[in-house]
Design a protein around this motif. Structure first.
Motif, PDB file in Angstrom:
ATOM      1  N   GLY A  55       0.791  -1.227   0.000  1.00  0.00           N
ATOM      2  CA  GLY A  55       0.000   0.000   0.000  1.00  0.00           C
ATOM      3  C   GLY A  55       0.815   1.265   0.000  1.00  0.00           C
ATOM      4  O   GLY A  55       0.256   2.366   0.038  1.00  0.00           O
ATOM      5  N   THR A  58       0.771   4.285  -4.764  1.00  0.00           N
ATOM      6  CA  THR A  58      -0.525   4.299  -5.438  1.00  0.00           C
ATOM      7  C   THR A  58      -0.405   5.015  -6.774  1.00  0.00           C
ATOM      8  O   THR A  58       0.484   5.868  -6.963  1.00  0.00           O
ATOM      9  CB  THR A  58      -1.603   4.986  -4.577  1.00  0.00           C
ATOM     10  OG1 THR A  58      -1.167   6.305  -4.244  1.00  0.00           O
ATOM     11  CG2 THR A  58      -1.868   4.193  -3.304  1.00  0.00           C
ATOM     12  N   THR A  69      -9.328   7.667  -4.127  1.00  0.00           N
ATOM     13  CA  THR A  69      -8.211   7.200  -3.317  1.00  0.00           C
ATOM     14  C   THR A  69      -8.283   5.690  -3.182  1.00  0.00           C
ATOM     15  O   THR A  69      -9.307   5.153  -2.740  1.00  0.00           O
ATOM     16  CB  THR A  69      -8.236   7.834  -1.918  1.00  0.00           C
ATOM     17  OG1 THR A  69      -8.208   9.265  -2.033  1.00  0.00           O
ATOM     18  CG2 THR A  69      -7.038   7.375  -1.101  1.00  0.00           C
ATOM     19  N   SER A  71      -6.766   2.241  -1.443  1.00  0.00           N
ATOM     20  CA  SER A  71      -6.066   1.801  -0.231  1.00  0.00           C
ATOM     21  C   SER A  71      -6.300   0.312  -0.057  1.00  0.00           C
ATOM     22  O   SER A  71      -7.131  -0.288  -0.748  1.00  0.00           O
ATOM     23  CB  SER A  71      -6.551   2.579   0.992  1.00  0.00           C
ATOM     24  OG  SER A  71      -7.933   2.355   1.201  1.00  0.00           O
TER      25      SER A  71
END
Length: 124
Positions: A55, A58, A69, A71
């Motif tokens: 993670g 990105t 976003t 995640s």
């Protein structure tokens, strides 16, 4: 091998927010770089976002940068896509996918495992 199941889609109005989830089966979720793609009617499947194994990195399509976003929570075998300020052009079936290759791939052909998709519809 990993099985993927998306959820969280729905019908919203322009400007609203939505969070998609992708739950993976198996104990190897953390070893896969992951991605989100979408496909609108009559259009090719397109890259939306991707995330590295831990993670820490990105990647986003220009069209969603700053609004979406990505995640992941490896302890829960789950990846998320938080979508804000949704627009009618975001309407599509959204798919999560896992790749055996490198993080950040924007090519659907490089992803080996796919979910069944979840519909997101944004009304104007």
């Amino acid at each position: 091998q990993v099985q993927l199941v998306e959820s969280g889609g729905g019908l919203v109005q322009a400007g609203d927010s939505l969070r998609l989830s992708c739950v993976a089966s198996g104990r190897t979720f953390s070893t896969y770089p992951m991605g989100w793609f979408r496909q609108a009617p009559g259009k090719e499947r397109e890259f939306v976002a991707a995330i590295s194994r831990n993670g820490g990195s990105t990647y986003y399509a220009d069209s969603v940068q700053g609004r979406f976003t990505v995640s992941r929570d490896n302890a829960k075998n789950t990846m998320y896509l938080q979508m804000k300020n949704l627009k009618p052009e975001d309407t599509a079936v959204y798919y999560c996918a896992a790749t055996l290759y490198y993080s950040g791939s924007r090519s659907a052909g490089e992803y080996s495992y796919w979910g069944q998709g979840t519909q997101v519809t944004v009304s104007s």
